[in-house]
Design an enzyme around this catalytic site. Structure first.
Site, PDB file in Angstrom:
ATOM      1  N   GLU A   1       0.823  -1.216   0.000  1.00 47.39           N
ATOM      2  CA  GLU A   1       0.000   0.000   0.000  1.00 47.39           C
ATOM      3  C   GLU A   1       0.854   1.262   0.000  1.00 47.39           C
ATOM      4  OE1 GLU A   1      -2.866   0.355   3.180  1.00 47.39           O
ATOM      5  OE2 GLU A   1      -3.558   2.293   2.468  1.00 47.39           O
TER       6      GLU A   1
ATOM      7  N   LYS B   1      -2.485  -1.997  -3.298  1.00 46.17           N
ATOM      8  CA  LYS B   1      -3.538  -1.114  -2.758  1.00 46.17           C
ATOM      9  C   LYS B   1      -3.121   0.348  -2.912  1.00 46.17           C
ATOM     10  CE  LYS B   1      -6.083  -0.068   1.410  1.00 46.17           C
ATOM     11  NZ  LYS B   1      -6.423  -0.386   2.776  1.00 46.17           N
TER      12      LYS B   1
HETATM   13  P1  13P Z   1      -9.682   4.231   3.674  1.00 46.52           P
HETATM   14  O1  13P Z   1     -10.464   3.571   2.569  1.00 46.52           O
HETATM   15  O2  13P Z   1     -10.532   4.813   4.744  1.00 46.52           O
HETATM   16  O3  13P Z   1      -8.634   5.159   3.147  1.00 46.52           O
HETATM   17  O4  13P Z   1      -8.931   3.084   4.442  1.00 46.52           O
HETATM   18  C1  13P Z   1      -8.234   2.173   3.738  1.00 46.52           C
HETATM   19  C2  13P Z   1      -7.011   1.846   4.463  1.00 46.52           C
HETATM   20  O5  13P Z   1      -6.862   0.756   4.927  1.00 46.52           O
HETATM   21  C3  13P Z   1      -5.969   2.867   4.576  1.00 46.52           C
HETATM   22  O6  13P Z   1      -4.795   2.242   4.960  1.00 46.52           O
END
Ligand code: 13P
Length: 361
Positions: A198, A240
């Site tokens: 991510e 992600k």
């Molecule tokens: P959000 O969709 O609220 O941004 O959260 C996703 C997430 O896991 C951020 O690390």
């Protein structure tokens, strides 16, 4: 030298993919997470995020109430129709649900894979560089990931953040975060967990779409170069990212088609087709915006070799939390609201969402 290090040296060739006894299982987990029509629920908010969430309903932010809220969401009947995996917090992954078994076990029985947030949170990258943050958590990582595997987790998440300031992010931070993220991904695969990678380019800022596109392309390209260096099995990971949008303080309103084209075009330049799925975070976009953008992404006139889906936290939970108000008698309402968002996003992940369907909420 510890046994773990010896194993790693023999498993990491100079070039090429990591060799792990879990390879078959990783590919199977990644396949489930990439099931068409399904996405991931991010329910791994840190404990202190519940101060702001619970305060308006007069609910104390303590372990019992956080667990209760997770029971509301995760024991929703039919969750599995739209959600293939749930990212649990470090607290929830150790807890039992209301049915006398671990949350991970209950989810597995319902056909949902458990993941866990494994990073150690954000730290200043350098004093005097405000807004630039690195992610902690590498120390003791192998022991941690082995523990979570034993608890039933089969995937994990490590979040890096990149805040665009003056149109840029510092190159030293991009390189450092990419290297750490790739090492996390390799260690996770060696120990049986599919890594969610991510690299969050944050929504906050005054930048335009082109700037977000330029920064995102460079960040993602740097991350994939590092993943290659560490031999990460691309077929056994999950990306992600953020959607490519103008900054939340820019005053620019982006049309869904514009976001979709910028996002998919950029991904297509740097993400290999071997990656099975890409699940976007919502990052502070509204629930409706998130669904509209995801839907447009799945209709973008650019080749899309991956399953493009949602890994939303706030955009899946906002209405449910409001409906719940901390009251037992409102749990059915909260679950209805949650399932509605999950269904809307499931449709969006197939390019079949229509805002008119919101009336069914
Ligand atoms: P959000 O969709 O609220 O941004 O959260 C996703 C997430 O896991 C951020 O690390």
């Amino acid at each position: 030298m510890s046994a773990t290090i010896t194993v790693l040296q023999s498993q990491l060739p100079a070039y090429g993919r990591v060799r792990t006894p879990y390879e078959k299982e990783l590919l199977e987990t990644a396949r489930i997470l990439a099931t068409r029509g399904k996405g991931i629920l991010a329910a791994d908010e840190p404990n202190d995020a519940y101060d702001a969430r619970f305060a308006p309903m007069g609910l104390e932010n303590n372990e019992a109430n956080r667990r209760k809220y997770r029971v509301v969401l995760l024991e929703t009947e039919d969750l599995h129709k739209y959600i293939g995996g749930v990212i649990l917090s470090k607290e929830t992954v150790e807890q039992q649900c209301s049915q006398g078994m671990m949350f991970t076990e209950m989810l597995r029985k319902n056909g949902v894979v458990s993941g866990v947030n494994v990073d150690g949170g954000l730290r200043p990258f350098y004093e005097g560089a405000p807004g630039e943050e690195m992610t902690a958590g590498m120390d003791g990582y192998v022991e941690r990931v082995q523990h979570y595997y034993k608890l039933g987790a089969r995937f994990c998440k490590w979040r890096n953040v990149f805040k665009i300031q003056n149109g840029n992010v510092s190159e030293s931070l991009i390189q450092f975060n990419a290297e750490t993220q790739a090492r996390y991904a390799a260690l996770s695969q060696l120990n049986g967990l599919v890594p969610i990678v991510e690299p969050e380019v944050m929504l906050e800022g005054t930048h335009d779409v082109e700037t977000c596109q330029r920064v995102s392309e460079h960040v993602w390209a740097t991350v994939f170069a590092a993943l290659h260096r560490h031999g990460v099995i691309l077929e056994g990971m999950f990306l992600k990212p953020s959607m490519v949008v103008a900054g939340s303080e820019s005053g620019i309103k982006c049309a869904p088609e514009e976001v979709a084209l910028a996002t998919v075009q950029t991904l297509s330049r740097v993400v290999p087709p071997a990656v099975p799925a890409i699940g976007f975070l919502s990052g502070g976009l509204s629930e409706l915006q998130s669904s509209e953008y995801l839907n447009a992404i799945n209709n973008a006139p650019v080749a899309r070799p991956w399953h493009l889906t949602f890994t939303f936290g706030r955009a899946l939970q906002g209405s449910a939390l409001k409906a719940w108000k901390g009251k037992d008698e409102l749990i059915p309402d909260a679950r209805r609201a949650f399932l509605h968002r999950a269904r809307m996003n499931s449709l969006a992940s197939q390019g079949k969402y229509d805002p008119k369907l919101e009336a069914e909420a």
